[in-house]
Design a protein around this motif. Structure first.
Motif, PDB file in Angstrom:
ATOM      1  N   VAL A 154     -22.092 -57.341 -97.665  1.00 13.79           N
ATOM      2  CA  VAL A 154     -21.999 -56.907 -96.283  1.00 13.79           C
ATOM      3  C   VAL A 154     -21.460 -55.487 -96.269  1.00 13.79           C
ATOM      4  O   VAL A 154     -20.352 -55.218 -96.726  1.00 13.79           O
ATOM      5  CB  VAL A 154     -21.077 -57.843 -95.473  1.00 13.79           C
ATOM      6  N   PHE A 155     -22.257 -54.555 -95.752  1.00 12.67           N
ATOM      7  CA  PHE A 155     -21.857 -53.152 -95.740  1.00 12.67           C
ATOM      8  C   PHE A 155     -21.091 -52.830 -94.469  1.00 12.67           C
ATOM      9  O   PHE A 155     -21.393 -53.344 -93.389  1.00 12.67           O
ATOM     10  CB  PHE A 155     -23.099 -52.247 -95.833  1.00 12.67           C
ATOM     11  N   SER A 156     -20.111 -51.959 -94.614  1.00 10.25           N
ATOM     12  CA  SER A 156     -19.441 -51.443 -93.431  1.00 10.25           C
ATOM     13  C   SER A 156     -20.383 -50.475 -92.734  1.00 10.25           C
ATOM     14  O   SER A 156     -21.305 -49.943 -93.338  1.00 10.25           O
ATOM     15  CB  SER A 156     -18.150 -50.723 -93.831  1.00 10.25           C
ATOM     16  N   GLN A 157     -20.165 -50.262 -91.464  1.00 13.25           N
ATOM     17  CA  GLN A 157     -21.022 -49.372 -90.687  1.00 13.25           C
ATOM     18  C   GLN A 157     -20.488 -47.946 -90.757  1.00 13.25           C
ATOM     19  O   GLN A 157     -19.283 -47.713 -90.837  1.00 13.25           O
ATOM     20  CB  GLN A 157     -21.086 -49.848 -89.240  1.00 13.25           C
ATOM     21  N   THR A 207     -19.335 -44.270 -89.642  1.00 15.51           N
ATOM     22  CA  THR A 207     -18.513 -43.834 -88.531  1.00 15.51           C
ATOM     23  C   THR A 207     -18.495 -42.305 -88.456  1.00 15.51           C
ATOM     24  O   THR A 207     -18.944 -41.621 -89.379  1.00 15.51           O
ATOM     25  CB  THR A 207     -17.062 -44.326 -88.685  1.00 15.51           C
ATOM     26  N   ILE A 246     -19.424 -43.392 -94.518  1.00 19.22           N
ATOM     27  CA  ILE A 246     -19.542 -44.828 -94.736  1.00 19.22           C
ATOM     28  C   ILE A 246     -18.855 -45.198 -96.047  1.00 19.22           C
ATOM     29  O   ILE A 246     -18.872 -44.422 -97.006  1.00 19.22           O
ATOM     30  CB  ILE A 246     -21.026 -45.267 -94.771  1.00 19.22           C
ATOM     31  N   GLU A 247     -18.223 -46.363 -96.080  1.00 19.10           N
ATOM     32  CA  GLU A 247     -17.598 -46.875 -97.301  1.00 19.10           C
ATOM     33  C   GLU A 247     -18.571 -47.837 -97.982  1.00 19.10           C
ATOM     34  O   GLU A 247     -19.210 -48.652 -97.324  1.00 19.10           O
ATOM     35  CB  GLU A 247     -16.295 -47.608 -96.991  1.00 19.10           C
ATOM     36  N   PRO A 277     -19.046 -50.496-101.496  1.00 16.36           N
ATOM     37  CA  PRO A 277     -18.286 -51.221-102.529  1.00 16.36           C
ATOM     38  C   PRO A 277     -18.790 -50.985-103.948  1.00 16.36           C
ATOM     39  O   PRO A 277     -18.966 -51.927-104.727  1.00 16.36           O
ATOM     40  CB  PRO A 277     -18.480 -52.683-102.108  1.00 16.36           C
ATOM     41  N   LYS A 336     -12.497 -43.917-102.922  1.00 19.28           N
ATOM     42  CA  LYS A 336     -11.635 -44.100-101.765  1.00 19.28           C
ATOM     43  C   LYS A 336     -10.186 -43.746-102.075  1.00 19.28           C
ATOM     44  O   LYS A 336      -9.512 -43.066-101.292  1.00 19.28           O
ATOM     45  CB  LYS A 336     -11.726 -45.548-101.269  1.00 19.28           C
ATOM     46  N   ILE A 388     -14.567 -48.397-104.927  1.00 18.64           N
ATOM     47  CA  ILE A 388     -15.032 -48.204-103.554  1.00 18.64           C
ATOM     48  C   ILE A 388     -15.257 -46.716-103.331  1.00 18.64           C
ATOM     49  O   ILE A 388     -14.397 -45.893-103.637  1.00 18.64           O
ATOM     50  CB  ILE A 388     -14.012 -48.741-102.532  1.00 18.64           C
ATOM     51  N   LYS A 426     -25.386 -41.322 -88.760  1.00 15.03           N
ATOM     52  CA  LYS A 426     -24.792 -42.635 -89.045  1.00 15.03           C
ATOM     53  C   LYS A 426     -25.890 -43.669 -89.299  1.00 15.03           C
ATOM     54  O   LYS A 426     -25.772 -44.500 -90.208  1.00 15.03           O
ATOM     55  CB  LYS A 426     -23.890 -43.073 -87.892  1.00 15.03           C
ATOM     56  N   ASN A 449     -26.474 -45.913 -92.653  1.00 14.07           N
ATOM     57  CA  ASN A 449     -26.574 -47.371 -92.557  1.00 14.07           C
ATOM     58  C   ASN A 449     -27.863 -47.879 -93.202  1.00 14.07           C
ATOM     59  O   ASN A 449     -27.896 -48.966 -93.781  1.00 14.07           O
ATOM     60  CB  ASN A 449     -26.509 -47.817 -91.101  1.00 14.07           C
TER      61      ASN A 449
END
Length: 205
Positions: A17-20, A22, A38-39, A41, A94, A101, A130, A134
């Motif tokens: 599941v990817f973060s959205q 920003t 975007i972050e 993993p 990160k 990350i 963005k 995504n």
């Protein structure tokens, strides 16, 4: 067949599941530049390799390093848009504690131009940037999955090779043991014959 099933299993279990993406900024010479962020993993090296593989094919140009940023020239910025653009990315881990990350940033303009003095055309706005990130994230995830599958297949091949080696070594040892046991049996037979010969010569003496 085993490798195919292994690969299929990893594909089905890779529910990442990817973060959205920003709104964000990236500093260039201490000047903040607008960017979509975007972050992901994955380690930075994986993200950079995945982007190079995906975007170089899409834009038909190789990644170019630009003072800490990665540029992809003549790349389709928006779907169903015939106009191409130069895209500028920055990939960073990160934090020191979260080495696996990555933070991926997509700038709206060249990093050589500040937010206040930029004169180049922005090929998309922040919302489009963005959306671009995504949509790029699954491609990076697919590349990472391919690496995992390849590594796992290599591990299976290595394990199978080690097992075959042990089987061959075992067969050689079994053969040597059988030869040694035969030699021991032959030796015992000769011992008995020699013992009988010794007794015969003693009797003669």
């Amino acid at each position: 067949m085993k490798r195919f099933l292994l690969s299929l299993g990893m594909l089905l279990s890779a529910g990442v599941v990817f973060s959205q993406a920003t709104n964000g900024t990236v500093e260039y010479k201490r000047v903040p530049l607008p960017a979509a962020v975007i972050e992901l993993p994955y380690p930075p090296a994986v993200v950079e390799a995945a982007m190079s593989d995906y975007l170089s094919k899409k834009g038909k140009s190789k990644a170019t390093d630009l003072k800490g940023f990665t540029s992809f020239r003549n790349t389709q910025a928006l779907q169903n848009d015939t106009a191409n653009a130069d895209l500028y990315f920055k990939v960073e881990r990160k934090s020191r504690q979260e080495k696996d990350i990555s933070v991926l940033s997509l700038l709206l303009a060249s990093p050589t131009e500040s937010a206040a003095t930029a004169t180049s055309i922005h090929h998309f706005d922040i919302e489009q940037a963005k959306t671009y990130l995504n949509e790029l994230a699954p491609a990076i995830g697919a590349y990472n999955l391919e690496l995992r599958i390849k590594d796992q297949n290599d591990a299976v091949i290595k394990a199978e090779s080690g097992y075959k080696t042990l089987l061959n070594d075992g067969a050689d040892l079994e053969k040597k043991r059988a030869d040694i046991e035969q030699k021991i049996a032959d030796n015992k037979t000769r011992q008995e014959k020699q013992k009988a010969e010794v007794e015969k010569q003693r009797q003669a003496l």
